[in-house]
Design an enzyme around this catalytic site. Structure first.
Site, PDB file in Angstrom:
ATOM      1  N   GLY B  14       0.813  -1.212   0.000  1.00 31.33           N
ATOM      2  CA  GLY B  14       0.000   0.000   0.000  1.00 31.33           C
ATOM      3  C   GLY B  14       0.844   1.257   0.000  1.00 31.33           C
ATOM      4  O   GLY B  14       1.904   1.314   0.626  1.00 31.33           O
ATOM      5  N   GLY B  16      -0.698   4.356   0.591  1.00 31.70           N
ATOM      6  CA  GLY B  16      -1.483   5.385   1.265  1.00 31.70           C
ATOM      7  C   GLY B  16      -0.698   5.966   2.434  1.00 31.70           C
ATOM      8  O   GLY B  16       0.519   5.826   2.509  1.00 31.70           O
ATOM      9  N   PHE B  17      -1.400   6.597   3.361  1.00 34.59           N
ATOM     10  CA  PHE B  17      -0.711   7.186   4.506  1.00 34.59           C
ATOM     11  C   PHE B  17       0.066   6.130   5.289  1.00 34.59           C
ATOM     12  O   PHE B  17       1.212   6.348   5.679  1.00 34.59           O
ATOM     13  CB  PHE B  17      -1.720   7.881   5.423  1.00 34.59           C
ATOM     14  CG  PHE B  17      -2.192   9.195   4.878  1.00 34.59           C
ATOM     15  CD1 PHE B  17      -1.350  10.290   4.859  1.00 34.59           C
ATOM     16  CD2 PHE B  17      -3.472   9.336   4.363  1.00 34.59           C
ATOM     17  CE1 PHE B  17      -1.771  11.510   4.346  1.00 34.59           C
ATOM     18  CE2 PHE B  17      -3.909  10.544   3.851  1.00 34.59           C
ATOM     19  CZ  PHE B  17      -3.063  11.642   3.836  1.00 34.59           C
ATOM     20  N   VAL B  82      -1.490  -6.753  -4.532  1.00 33.19           N
ATOM     21  CA  VAL B  82      -1.292  -7.973  -3.750  1.00 33.19           C
ATOM     22  C   VAL B  82      -2.628  -8.689  -3.615  1.00 33.19           C
ATOM     23  O   VAL B  82      -3.611  -8.104  -3.164  1.00 33.19           O
ATOM     24  CB  VAL B  82      -0.697  -7.655  -2.372  1.00 33.19           C
ATOM     25  CG1 VAL B  82      -0.664  -8.912  -1.502  1.00 33.19           C
ATOM     26  CG2 VAL B  82       0.705  -7.092  -2.537  1.00 33.19           C
ATOM     27  N   GLU B 180     -18.156  17.849   3.157  1.00 34.85           N
ATOM     28  CA  GLU B 180     -17.281  18.674   2.330  1.00 34.85           C
ATOM     29  C   GLU B 180     -17.748  18.687   0.875  1.00 34.85           C
ATOM     30  O   GLU B 180     -17.732  19.718   0.206  1.00 34.85           O
ATOM     31  CB  GLU B 180     -15.833  18.186   2.464  1.00 34.85           C
ATOM     32  CG  GLU B 180     -15.248  18.631   3.808  1.00 34.85           C
ATOM     33  CD  GLU B 180     -13.951  17.936   4.203  1.00 34.85           C
ATOM     34  OE1 GLU B 180     -13.695  16.819   3.724  1.00 34.85           O
ATOM     35  OE2 GLU B 180     -13.215  18.520   5.003  1.00 34.85           O
ATOM     36  N   ASP B 318      -6.762   1.725   7.691  1.00 35.22           N
ATOM     37  CA  ASP B 318      -8.200   1.509   7.501  1.00 35.22           C
ATOM     38  C   ASP B 318      -8.630   0.047   7.459  1.00 35.22           C
ATOM     39  O   ASP B 318      -9.821  -0.239   7.529  1.00 35.22           O
ATOM     40  CB  ASP B 318      -8.653   2.171   6.186  1.00 35.22           C
ATOM     41  CG  ASP B 318      -8.722   3.686   6.300  1.00 35.22           C
ATOM     42  OD1 ASP B 318      -8.476   4.204   7.403  1.00 35.22           O
ATOM     43  OD2 ASP B 318      -9.020   4.338   5.286  1.00 35.22           O
TER      44      ASP B 318
END
Lengths: 470, 470
Positions: B14, B16-17, B82, B180, B318
């Protein structure tokens, strides 16, 4: 919009330089303008190669037409592709999402531009996309950055020949677009990506710039042609002249040299910057007035840019031919202003446009030509003056900033240039999954498709730039 | 990269963050890091709504992972998805363009994140795309700006109900993303586009924000929930709470209110910001260690973020669940740093990381939560401190600028914000033809498809965000 039944209706087809500048030039005319185009944006085509190579974002070179003209009350902008003009009925047929409708006009400005041409080999388009739309540029962005990704994997697995083919790029067509594209590919490989990989050295990438003619930048002065060629070679670009592409496939292309000898280059990524074909509207119009289009599909117009017998129909920009004028933005812009002035002067009475009689034929004022070679280096030809190197590049910078639409895009574009030219970054290299799908067509190079047991039913990509994968 | 056979191999799944910050936190560790992800970019997910509404370009929130980590010699970045982890064999199976390969690891950090969830109704995805990827954001950008284009045409043709449906927007899910998004849709319609059209007034657009729960921003303090709701309503957003979506189609959606009454909203554009489903890797891992995933598909991890019996396998962000931690960037970032520290300390001898014993379980330090409502207005919750209005918005601005990756993106992002918030512009509203094709699915609203005699074989769009149109 204060639509009055009595105001003459000016219909403009196209939102490129011709269409947009025609609408703007009619700002104070007492007319109702309808501008219809098949994209919702204006496009600054000369900078497409910077979107393809990750320097600029689409928004910077493709502002919403509607936003550009938002404050001009006498214009309405519409999404739709014009499929036919009926000169006798003074109507056009437009199609939005496949649904046809009919629009009436009193004055017509046709500025539908040109598409890429593969010289009768549209099947090349799948493997060597053109450089005419935002979709083209994003497709190429996906292929270019994707090629390095796949090369890294191939090298990690020891597939050296595959890695080599992945990092070989061929640009077909050595006009300004081809030269700029090849120059940027060299910058990318040799400078920008230098530290990004572990199994390949992007500096080993091969970049070919190929043309059937015997010079780069054929339309420029010979001294500039030579200088450009030398500069390209110094950048590490292989310049192949008198080289005619005879076949293109997923894995590479074949060309014939001046002696008729056939050669093969294994190259994943091919860019087609070779030919243009005028919008089909040109021949549709030509048929109605008994004219013939030239071999690029352009319609010959009268010296005042109108069609014979139809003084209210102007054809401008890349889709017309007149006195050998080049297919550049300046021609379209000046023709747009000329047509607007003529229309304005024909209105008589209330029009507040400049109403001095415009009886002279259209005259092109050549402000000069330029092309960038790499960062800090360009060539420019202004009348008899020839400028090269950093000074020419500064000129290029200034001129392009002036013609980019909108203050905000000017600022962010300048910033992206600072980042990319002074720095090393490419802040707009994002590739969508949609583009990744485009790349599938090319994974035949590694036999990846077969290894994945996948069947590639890649239909003709055509002008929509949308591959159909089954 | 100085790969030595003896250095332990850390595999990170991954970009991401979680994945990116784990790689960075191992900068000085004496390990070989392999970061594998299915996109070539990191993604600043919390700002996706700004790409969808034309404020930011994809590049600003999605820098190339490889470029971010270019100077970190102990990392190699690879493109690949993956599909399985084998905990006993200490291998993972990755697939690039469909071709599988096997990678070995000594330490594994699984940070594959979460996708959108339509709560078992994946067929809704065609009509109400999620907000999880760049493709999602560009798809929505095409639909949102396209909706106004089609509304203008419908109004010009006198199809009032169609024009109405085209300018009705429903955002499903009233968490931060939904709030938002709804706020930006209000800004767009009521301010940005005000002068762009001639037949419709974009200020008449209807925007619904809908949630099955009885509050907006459920995870925030009640006073902030109320303030947000009031602020949204002042912006012209219709807030529908205890409203459960039961059906979604091209023309609109059906929902049930608290009394079980069924209602219908005709709306072209729906945005799904409601649920998340952890990467399927979570359940694949859970099966191997005898755990059960929760209803969002998240795997319960041990207090030190590892899996039982596998102290070298960390699951972060997450896709894990632990002590009710929220699915926010801060959790992933802090967990990434924790896992990196643990791995560093386990190396013993040569590692130059902080090697103080890390025996404490992972502890989340809540830096606070925030959400923007519109320009100049946000809410923030920092411990017991509640901030609203302009001050909260400045906080939001600062925090987001800090977490945007890369100096250049910070600068251009700030500029785009100045343009969009102080000015009125949306400089990144360019829509590709690919996105226009996406919109075809929705033209059933006008019966355009039938009128064009077109058959819409719109297959499941799925996570690739690519519609298949036959």
């Amino acid at each position: 919009m204060n639509t009055t039944e009595n105001r003459p209706k000016v219909l403009i087809i196209g939102s490129g330089f011709g269409g947009l500048f025609a609408a703007r030039a009619l700002k104070r005319a007492d007319v109702d303008i309808q501008l219809i185009a098949r994209t919702t944006h204006h496009l600054f085509q000369p900078l497409l190669y910077q979107v393809a190579t990750g320097i600029l974002s689409p928004g910077e070179i493709a502002p919403a037409t509607r936003e550009v003209l938002a404050r001009q009350d006498n214009v309405q902008v519409e999404l739709g592709e014009v499929t036919a003009v009926d000169l006798d009925a003074r109507t056009v047929t437009a199609s939005t999402l496949g649904v046809p409708r009919t629009l009436h006009y009193d004055h017509l400005i046709v500025a539908a531009g040109a598409n890429q041409s593969w010289f009768g080999h549209d099947e090349f388009a799948d493997y060597a996309p053109g450089m005419k739309s935002i979709d083209d540029a994003l497709e190429l962005r996906g292929r270019i950055f994707g090629a390095f990704e796949l090369a890294e994997l191939a090298a990690a697995e020891g597939r050296t020949a595959d890695a080599r083919a992945h990092t070989t790029f061929v640009v077909v067509g050595a006009g300004p677009t081809g030269v700029e594209m090849a120059g940027q590919l060299a910058e990318l490989s040799h400078r920008t990506l230098r530290h990004d990989f572990r199994h390949i050295d992007p500096r080993d990438a091969k970049i070919y710039l190929m043309d059937a003619a015997d010079a780069v930048l054929g339309s420029f002065d010979e001294s500039l042609q030579r200088k450009t060629r030398t500069a390209m070679e110094k950048l590490g670009v292989d310049v192949l002249l008198e080289a005619k592409v005879v076949d293109v496939d997923a894995r590479g292309l074949d060309y014939e040299d001046a002696d008729g000898q056939r050669h093969r280059i294994d190259a994943l990524t091919k860019v087609w910057a070779a030919g243009v074909a005028a919008s089909p509207l040109a021949s549709q119009l030509a048929d109605q007035v008994g004219l013939e289009v030239d071999r690029s599909g352009r319609i010959p117009v009268r010296p005042d840019l109108t069609l014979p017998g139809h003084p209210d129909v102007y054809v401008i920009g890349d889709m017309m031919t007149l006195d050998g004028l080049p297919g550049v933005a300046q021609v379209a812009i000046q023709q747009a202003r000329y047509a607007a002035k003529k229309i304005g002067s024909s209105l008589g009475g209330r029009a507040s446009l400049d109403r001095r009689a415009v009886d002279e034929p259209f005259a092109y004022f050549d402000k000069g030509n330029m092309a960038t070679i790499s960062r800090f280096r360009a060539i420019a030809e202004i009348g008899r003056l020839k400028v090269t190197g950093f000074v020419a590049w500064l000129l290029w910078l200034g001129v392009h900033l002036v013609y980019i639409i909108g203050f905000k895009s000017r600022i962010t574009t300048l910033l992206h240039w600072v980042v990319s030219f002074l720095g090393r970054g490419r802040s707009e290299r994002t590739v969508t999954q949609q583009q990744v799908f485009g790349r599938l067509a090319m994974d035949q190079v590694d036999g990846l498709a077969e290894r994945a047991g996948r069947n590639l039913g890649w239909r003709q990509q055509g002008k929509e730039g949308r591959p159909d994968l089954d």
